[in-house]
Design a protein around this motif. Structure first.
Motif: not given
Ligand SMILES: [Mg+2]
Ligand SMILES: Nc1ncnc2c1ncn2[C@@H]1O[C@H](COP(=O)(O)OP(=O)(O)OP(=O)(O)O)[C@@H](O)[C@H]1O
Lengths: 233, 619
Positions: A41, A83, A158-159
């Protein structure tokens, strides 16, 4: 297209990214893999100008962007999907998309709301609902759609699969492949190997703020020791 | 029946103006997170400009309403200029800086208005076409009041449309929730902030302009409306325009009936309602807990213990002070007593903010409580100064326990607002409860005991008590109790996760600083021989904030530097014409150029010197 060279980023006094370098080519989906706290991140935030790297350069289409403000970085064509998703909870789904809308076209296509409702049919049914009332999976779709409204030429994801039911993960993978087919480049941070494998062309493995491995998934499968060292829990 | 209806309509008409200024304040806070003290000044400028326009081109109905809009537009432009030149530099600064900066604007604007429009109250003309009264159920109701009652909801509707039907409005609402994300989506925040600030200023200017036919325009309009506007914003929920509307009506209507029951409740009631609402709904009626993505919090440097050399330096200073009465027995001693009292007052606030992490906008409450508590004891119970010196701090601490119990349940700007409300409640009581507190005339005839009546004796007394107070604060900051507070300041979650009751510690912290501020108050009362309501007023609270800011919030020495420079500066400047303008300008310059206060400015020099001498000071 996107190139990070020897980036060093800090949170206060904590040195998080250490001489991190990576690049993403046009039309490529690159997965950034690593354990919790590895610095995925932080890498995304450094690219987006939400953290200022103390040293190193970031270029996008050969233009230095490391000293730009985040709105200028976005205007260069980089779309950021954080995220935590950061949906505007009090705004309706359509209004969330409206926040992301930019009239200038920096990417390959000029997205309209209806295109995105086609891409994410679940959102279409909920267009007038409050963003805060959506499920986790729907919120993830909304974040991606909201970012696409800015017509980026590249996405930082992000994820995206974090905390989402497996069925929705499949849908998400399909949508991301669809986006890729439109010609966008993607930098994807992931811990879900299954998901990353479905969509990405190339991987980097990050550990303690530096890149430790670079290669395709099939190469990675040849190296179980790397797998064990950096990814296994 | 008709009478009550008339009362209701008056309340609703008052609500419109209040809503206009409060909605502007709320919008500005929602997006920029700035608590804008200068909003009352925009209201006042709007009124003055409208007065000038209406009296210059006296051209009927169109001219009247045109003047109102023109005045509001001018205020919007002024607001925009202030945002671009000043506030833009402060969005990343701590709340304290923003607040003090906007208070600097208040001072500057007051003197500019004085220079342009003079000190006399100005009575504007009635609104053409609406200058009579209609009879409703037999009661005369001014037509203009009816117009105002329509204007409030009309503006609410327009703002609603703006926020829900335009791209700009949707961006503003999004930024109210998470402005960093809005920037990451490609929106230029600076542009968004400036335009939001202009809209907020426009609404304040319009609110002020519309008051011209109803009340005289005066230099007191700014601070008299701002307290109520804060209350409305907090009750409604910061950032919520609809909330501001409901709260404005609630306050105004309650007020118009409240004064039937208790004629003197008007100064108190809004703050009482606010306290009740915040206890029941800590984020206001329609507010939301703030998004976690606000201004970045800089982790604070750990406090340092005093080195050997520093202890010697302090001992030297103390010794020099002890010999002061030998050198001088007149003016300088009086000034030094003021300085010492200010140091204790500022140090207690600095402890609350720097160590406890709780910003108080109403620290004068405890200073005034101590002073009034002691004064009332002397007046009614005839106790001696020695007893008063104990009673004052106890009363200050009890008051802090009372208000602190509510305050520690809130955090951030809501906590700060509640402290402001507490101070305003006490100010209202001191001001209006004439029979007991003497009201505006204050309490006179507080003289020190025989042995302390000479200037040098009183100076020694102050020196000893203030030094004890400072050492106590320092001791406690470095005690386990202080560690818990500082831990809680940096991460409340972590402190609670290890099983400590942070709120209880904060509550005790409140009591401690309340007691010490109370002590400063008693010393002040006996040094002047009298006490007045302005010891509890907003400007006095801001004085303490300025001192903390001047000295820098991070060091315990800060308040000493801050108080000394503040008192010396004030003593010199307040003798000049237009001292508010000068003082305000100085504040603004300091805020912009020295974000770490004077201590922050001096620290690099100090480090350099230490490096050159090659002897690092011990930890
Ligand atoms: Mg992260
Ligand atoms: N706001 C912050 N302040 C201080 N340290 C932080 C902050 N955010 C992250 N860190 C630290 O930085 C390091 C990298 O964090 P980062 O969020 O980049 O990891 P990540 O790879 O994204 O992990 P995850 O898979 O859990 O999201 C971690 O050690 C984390 O503790």
């Amino acid at each position: 297209m996107l190139k990070l060279e020897r980036i060093n980023s800090y949170y206060g006094g904590a040195h998080i990214l250490k001489d991190l370098s990576l690049d993403v080519q046009k039309h490529e989906v690159v997965a950034l893999l690593g354990r919790n706290g590895a610095g995925k991140s932080t890498t995304m935030k450094s690219i987006m100008g939400l953290i200022l790297p103390k040293s190193g350069t970031i270029t996008y289409n050969n233009q230095a962007i490391s000293n730009l403000a985040s709105h200028q970085i976005c205007q260069c064509g980089i779309g950021y999907v954080p995220e935590e998703r950061r949906i505007f909870a009090d705004l309706s789904v359509e209004e969330n998309l409206e926040v992301g809308r930019r009239s200038s076209q920096t990417g390959p296509i000029n997205w309209q709301k209806e295109d995105l409702f086609d891409l994410f049919p679940n959102l279409a049914e909920r267009r007038t609902q409050r963003g805060g009332n959506l499920s986790g999976g729907e919120q993830q779709m909304l974040t991606i759609a909201r970012t696409l409204m800015g017509n980026p030429s590249m996405l930082l994801l992000d994820e995206p699969s974090e905390g989402i039911a497996p069925v929705i993960v499949e849908q998400l993978a399909k949508a991301i492949k669809g986006v890729k087919a439109q010609g966008l480049a993607i930098l994807l941070s992931e811990q879900n190997m299954h998901f990353a494998r479905l969509v990405s062309d190339r991987t980097y493995i990050i550990e303690q703020g530096s890149i430790r491995y670079e290669g395709s998934f099939s190469d990675l499968d040849q190296h179980p020791n790397i797998w064990k060292q950096y990814l296994a829990l | 029946m008709g009478f009550y209806l008339a009362q209701l309509l008056t309340g609703l008409a008052n609500a419109s103006s209040l809503f206009l200024i409060a909605s502007g304040l709320s919008i500005i806070f929602g997006v920029t997170r700035i608590v804008n003290f200068a909003h009352g000044s925009f209201f006042m400028i709007g009124a003055y400009l409208a007065y000038s326009c209406v009296t210059w081109f006296d051209v009927g109905i169109l001219g009247f309403w045109g003047s109102m809009l023109f005045a509001a537009l001018c205020v919007a432009v002024i607001g925009g200029v202030i945002e671009i030149l000043l506030l833009r530099r402060l969005y990343k600064s701590p709340e304290l800086f923003q607040l003090v900066a906007t208070f600097g604007i208040v001072l500057v604007v007051q003197d500019i208005a004085l220079a342009i429009w003079g000190a006399e109250d100005l009575l504007g003309p009635r609104a053409p076409g609406l200058d009579r009264a209609v009879r409703i159920l037999g009661e005369p109701i001014p037509e203009y009041d009816l117009a105002l009652i329509v204007i409030g909801p009309l503006v609410l509707g327009l703002v609603w449309l703006l926020f829900h039907r335009t791209h700009w409005g949707i961006l503003v609402r999004a930024a109210t929730q998470d402005r960093e994300m809005v920037a990451a989506l490609g929106v230029n925040q600076q542009w968004l902030f400036t335009s939001t600030f202009m809209l907020g200023s426009f609404l304040a200017g319009l609110g002020g302009a519309l008051q011209v036919p109803r009340e005289s325009v005066s230099l007191l309009m700014d601070l008299s409306i701002i307290g109520e506007a804060f209350v409305v914003v907090v009750i409604g929920g910061m950032g919520s325009v609809t909330g501001a509307f409901i709260a404005a009506i609630l306050i105004s209507v309650l007020n118009s009936f409240g004064i039937l029951l208790f004629p003197s409740i008007s100064l108190l009631l809004p703050f009482l309602v606010m306290a009740v609402v915040l206890i029941v709904r800590p984020w206001g009626l329609l507010g939301k807990p703030g998004s976690g993505h606000g201004a970045p919090e800089a982790p604070q440097d750990p406090l340092r213990l005093l080195g050997k050399r520093a202890i010697w330096a302090w001992a030297l200073i103390l010794a020099a002070l002890l010999t002061l009465p030998l050198a001088d027995d007149g003016f300088l001693l009086v000034l030094m007593v003021d300085v010492l009292i200010a140091i204790l007052f500022a140090a207690s606030l600095q402890f609350l903010m720097g160590v406890g992490g709780m910003v108080s906008f109403g620290h004068a409450a405890y200073f005034g409580l101590g002073a009034y508590g002691a004064a009332l004891c002397v007046k009614y119970a005839n106790i001696s100064m020695e007893f008063a010196l104990v009673a004052g701090p106890v009363i200050g601490a009890l008051g802090a326990l009372f208000f602190g119990w509510f305050c520690v349940r809130l955090s951030g700007v809501y906590l700060a607002m509640l402290t402001l409300a507490a101070a305003q409640i006490l100010w209202g009581i001191a001001f209006q409860w004439q029979d007991v507190t003497g009201g505006d005339d204050g309490i006179l005839g507080l003289w020190p005991s025989e042995w302390a009546s000479s200037q040098s004796a009183y100076f020694y007394l102050t020196l000893v008590l203030c030094s004890i107070g400072l050492m106590l604060l320092r001791r406690i900051a470095h005690s386990p109790f202080g560690y818990v507070l500082r831990g809680g300041r940096d991460s409340a979650l972590r402190i609670e996760a290890i099983g400590l009751d942070l709120k209880a510690h904060q509550w005790m912290g409140f009591a401690l600083v309340g007691g010490l501020a109370g002590l400063a108050g008693v010393l002040f009362a006996f040094s002047k021989g009298s006490i007045f309501p302005d010891s509890l007023s907003i400007p006095h609270s801001v004085d303490a904030l300025i001192m903390v800011l001047l000295g820098g919030i991070q060091s315990l020495i800060g308040p000493i530097l801050g108080a000394v420079s503040f008192i010396l500066l004030e003593d010199w400047i307040s003798r000049l014409d237009y001292w508010r303008f000068i003082f305000g300008t100085i504040i603004l310059l300091i805020v912009v150029t020295a974000p770490n206060g004077l201590a922050g400015l001096l620290a690099p020099l100090w480090h350099k010197r230490r490096q050159r001498s090659g002897k690092g000071q011990s930890q």
